[in-house]
Design a protein around this motif. Structure first.
Motif, mmCIF file in Angstrom:
data_model
loop_
_atom_site.group_PDB
_atom_site.id
_atom_site.type_symbol
_atom_site.label_atom_id
_atom_site.label_comp_id
_atom_site.label_asym_id
_atom_site.label_seq_id
_atom_site.Cartn_x
_atom_site.Cartn_y
_atom_site.Cartn_z
ATOM 1 N N ALA A 164 43.552 23.964 -22.032
ATOM 2 C CA ALA A 164 44.493 23.979 -20.907
ATOM 3 C C ALA A 164 45.619 22.979 -21.133
ATOM 4 O O ALA A 164 46.781 23.258 -20.812
ATOM 5 N N ASN A 171 49.544 23.972 -21.328
ATOM 6 C CA ASN A 171 50.434 23.440 -20.306
ATOM 7 C C ASN A 171 51.852 23.217 -20.839
ATOM 8 O O ASN A 171 52.838 23.575 -20.186
ATOM 9 N N ALA A 179 48.286 26.921 -16.649
ATOM 10 C CA ALA A 179 47.572 26.564 -17.878
ATOM 11 C C ALA A 179 46.065 26.656 -17.669
ATOM 12 O O ALA A 179 45.329 27.172 -18.516
ATOM 13 N N GLY A 180 45.597 26.143 -16.534
ATOM 14 C CA GLY A 180 44.173 26.235 -16.234
ATOM 15 C C GLY A 180 43.721 27.676 -16.068
ATOM 16 O O GLY A 180 42.637 28.055 -16.538
ATOM 17 N N TYR A 186 45.164 30.386 -17.407
ATOM 18 C CA TYR A 186 45.197 31.026 -18.727
ATOM 19 C C TYR A 186 43.977 30.634 -19.555
ATOM 20 O O TYR A 186 43.351 31.467 -20.207
ATOM 21 N N ALA A 187 43.633 29.336 -19.548
ATOM 22 C CA ALA A 187 42.484 28.878 -20.333
ATOM 23 C C ALA A 187 41.210 29.579 -19.874
ATOM 24 O O ALA A 187 40.394 30.013 -20.704
ATOM 25 N N SER A 188 41.036 29.719 -18.581
ATOM 26 C CA SER A 188 39.852 30.409 -18.057
ATOM 27 C C SER A 188 39.898 31.901 -18.372
ATOM 28 O O SER A 188 38.854 32.522 -18.624
#
Length: 208
Positions: free
Chosen positions: A134, A138, A167-168, A170-172
């Motif tokens: 993330a 970011n 960002a969080g 997308y990471a998940s």
């Protein structure tokens, strides 16, 4: 390991580069080599250091364990794949052209992650990789927001807060992709059309 895929293999460092850079490159090259025949969980720090010609004391000066190092390496690959050759205003590109570039970068990330699914599954089971990924995403998303802002696309936003949120997410979203047995990249991309903020341009995304 079958399916090993790293788009930009570590280059051979020159003798005039700083020692830290040469050490990092040697460790990355050693990791790629060991992953050809071993699962990540089966690679010890000692084996990696032997492969790379690096002392374990040097390794532990920067990383806690093999997963910590591999997480930084793989997050770096995602970061490189997410890099778009644009300045902060997207100069010389239309919204549609910029959208195509962003979608293609996500496509490459999805392909890369699926090609090395077993490694990513191991990394996402650690306590730190999601946050590392993330953090890398970011910076890329913040640049994208500045580009869209220059093209007068989004409403008035706190760009840093928006980038952190996306960002969080997308990471998940990538973590879920890793966990699934689905390998339809285009369908996965199409699903993103309905997950992004309503103002985000949909140019380049395949139809569901």
């Amino acid at each position: 390991m079958p399916g090993l895929h790293h788009p930009k293999p570590p280059r051979r460092p020159s003798s005039d580069e700083p020692r830290m850079t040469r050490t990092r490159d040697a460790l990355e090259a050693g990791l790629w080599e060991l992953l050809r025949d071993h699962e990540l969980a089966d690679i010890s720090v000692a084996a990696l250091c032997r492969q790379a010609g690096v002392h374990r004391t040097t390794f532990y000066g920067h990383h806690r364990n093999i997963f910590d190092f591999a997480g930084s390496v793989y997050a770096g690959v995602v970061d490189r794949l997410g890099t778009i050759e644009l300045d902060q205003r997207g100069t010389g590109r239309t919204i549609a052209e910029i959208g195509d570039l962003y979608v293609e970068s996500i496509r490459q990330i999805l392909q890369h992650i699926k090609a090395e699914q077993r490694v990513y599954r191991a990394l996402f089971h650690t306590e730190t990789f999601l946050a590392i990924l993330a953090d890398q995403l970011n910076a890329r998303i913040l640049l994208a927001l500045h580009v869209w802002q220059a093209h007068k696309v989004p409403p008035a936003l706190d760009l840093e807060a928006t980038a952190a949120f996306l960002a969080g997410a997308y990471a998940s979203w990538f973590e879920q992709w890793v966990a699934s047995d689905d390998d339809d990249v285009e369908a996965r991309l199409a699903s993103l059309r309905y997950l992004l903020p309503c103002w985000w341009p949909r140019d380049g995304f395949p139809e569901a």
